[in-house]
Design a protein around this motif. Structure first.
Motif, PDB file in Angstrom:
ATOM      1  N   UNK A 123       5.106 -14.526   0.068  1.00  0.00           N
ATOM      2  CA  UNK A 123       5.891 -13.748   1.028  1.00  0.00           C
ATOM      3  C   UNK A 123       5.260 -12.382   1.276  1.00  0.00           C
ATOM      4  N   UNK A 124       4.807 -11.739   0.208  1.00  0.00           N
ATOM      5  CA  UNK A 124       4.152 -10.441   0.366  1.00  0.00           C
ATOM      6  C   UNK A 124       2.867 -10.585   1.173  1.00  0.00           C
ATOM      7  N   UNK A 125       2.082 -11.614   0.853  1.00  0.00           N
ATOM      8  CA  UNK A 125       0.811 -11.808   1.540  1.00  0.00           C
ATOM      9  C   UNK A 125       1.012 -12.082   3.031  1.00  0.00           C
ATOM     10  N   UNK A 126       1.991 -12.901   3.358  1.00  0.00           N
ATOM     11  CA  UNK A 126       2.188 -13.313   4.750  1.00  0.00           C
ATOM     12  C   UNK A 126       3.055 -12.350   5.550  1.00  0.00           C
ATOM     13  N   UNK A 127       3.969 -11.637   4.877  1.00  0.00           N
ATOM     14  CA  UNK A 127       4.935 -10.808   5.603  1.00  0.00           C
ATOM     15  C   UNK A 127       4.906  -9.335   5.229  1.00  0.00           C
ATOM     16  N   UNK A 128       4.306  -9.013   4.075  1.00  0.00           N
ATOM     17  CA  UNK A 128       4.333  -7.631   3.620  1.00  0.00           C
ATOM     18  C   UNK A 128       5.693  -7.275   3.046  1.00  0.00           C
ATOM     19  N   UNK A 158      10.256  -2.627   3.832  1.00  0.00           N
ATOM     20  CA  UNK A 158      11.022  -1.512   3.264  1.00  0.00           C
ATOM     21  C   UNK A 158      10.131  -0.491   2.552  1.00  0.00           C
ATOM     22  N   UNK A 159       8.958  -0.923   2.104  1.00  0.00           N
ATOM     23  CA  UNK A 159       8.040  -0.025   1.401  1.00  0.00           C
ATOM     24  C   UNK A 159       6.832   0.345   2.259  1.00  0.00           C
ATOM     25  N   UNK A 160       6.855  -0.095   3.515  1.00  0.00           N
ATOM     26  CA  UNK A 160       5.733   0.215   4.399  1.00  0.00           C
ATOM     27  C   UNK A 160       4.461  -0.511   4.040  1.00  0.00           C
ATOM     28  N   UNK A 161       4.590  -1.690   3.442  1.00  0.00           N
ATOM     29  CA  UNK A 161       3.427  -2.486   3.043  1.00  0.00           C
ATOM     30  C   UNK A 161       3.192  -3.568   4.085  1.00  0.00           C
ATOM     31  N   UNK A 162       2.048  -3.559   4.759  1.00  0.00           N
ATOM     32  CA  UNK A 162       1.773  -4.568   5.793  1.00  0.00           C
ATOM     33  C   UNK A 162       1.430  -5.924   5.177  1.00  0.00           C
ATOM     34  N   UNK A 186      -2.000   0.993   0.051  1.00  0.00           N
ATOM     35  CA  UNK A 186      -1.138  -0.182  -0.078  1.00  0.00           C
ATOM     36  C   UNK A 186      -0.871  -0.476  -1.550  1.00  0.00           C
ATOM     37  N   UNK A 187      -1.916  -0.493  -2.353  1.00  0.00           N
ATOM     38  CA  UNK A 187      -1.778  -0.801  -3.775  1.00  0.00           C
ATOM     39  C   UNK A 187      -0.905   0.216  -4.498  1.00  0.00           C
ATOM     40  N   UNK A 188      -0.940   1.459  -4.046  1.00  0.00           N
ATOM     41  CA  UNK A 188      -0.116   2.510  -4.660  1.00  0.00           C
ATOM     42  C   UNK A 188       1.368   2.196  -4.590  1.00  0.00           C
ATOM     43  N   UNK A 189       1.763   1.427  -3.583  1.00  0.00           N
ATOM     44  CA  UNK A 189       3.181   1.119  -3.367  1.00  0.00           C
ATOM     45  C   UNK A 189       3.638  -0.154  -4.073  1.00  0.00           C
ATOM     46  N   UNK A 190       2.676  -0.907  -4.611  1.00  0.00           N
ATOM     47  CA  UNK A 190       3.016  -2.154  -5.282  1.00  0.00           C
ATOM     48  C   UNK A 190       3.361  -1.926  -6.746  1.00  0.00           C
TER      49      UNK A 190
END
Length: 207
Positions: free
Chosen positions: A128-133, A136-140, A187-191
């Protein structure tokens, strides 16, 4: 035939079988770049499909542009995470531009990487993260750069089938800022660590 002679003959036969097996397990040595034989094989294996060290990335089937770009970064010391400094800086320093291109083309031409291990926990969440980001956290969505099948394009690497441990480690490096990357670092900073592991679980199982 006495026992000593029989033992010697059996030893010769066994050695011949082993040698033939090694020759048939990958490209003929004459087709393998000298730098692969001298340096890269130790960690990555002859075809880039090493199965010994979990934090060593698979190189087989990786994109030419990405491989060449990374080797140039190692050579210039602009990729400076811990493992890059310890292992790759000395190797890349000895390569000229022609050798870099030769290495990149050789490993890219090998059969694409894949994992034969059982699926890890978190695959659905990682997909889900890979396909949709994560809006809410601004992750594409990761697929925007790495493609929907994670096969990569240009200098965006193929991630499908890459080692789980390596993917997690690199995301952690980018999260901490020790591997500088202007696109991935924000991006990684938000994960969270859990989310990194979920994405890695999904990607490592792709073919």
């Amino acid at each position: 035939m006495n026992k000593l002679a029989f033992s010697k003959k059996r030893s010769v036969i066994c050695s011949t079988i082993v040698a033939l097996a090694l020759l048939n397990s990958g490209p003929a040595l004459a087709q393998v770049p000298q730098s692969v034989q001298q340096s890269c094989m130790v960690c990555h294996g002859q075809t880039g499909e090493n199965t010994i060290y979990p934090i060593v990335p698979r190189l087989n089937g990786q994109l030419v542009q990405y491989l060449a770009w990374q080797l140039k970064q190692f050579k210039k010391h602009t990729r400076a995470d811990q493992n890059a400094q310890i292992y790759m800086w000395p190797v890349a320093q000895a390569l000229d531009q022609q050798e870099i291109q030769s290495l990149a083309k050789y490993y890219a031409a090998q059969s694409p990487m894949y994992s034969a291990s059982s699926p890890r926990p978190g695959v659905s969440a990682g997909k889900q993260i890979f396909l949709q980001g994560i809006a809410a956290k601004g992750i594409p969505a990761c697929m925007a750069c790495h493609t929907v099948n994670a096969t990569g394009m240009g200098t965006f690497p193929r991630l499908a089938g890459q080692r789980y441990e390596y993917l997690v480690q690199q995301l952690e490096y980018m999260h901490a800022g020790s591997r500088a990357n202007p696109i991935m670092q924000p991006i990684a900073e938000k994960l969270t660590i859990r989310q990194m592991r979920d994405v890695a679980a999904y990607l490592s199982g792709l073919h």
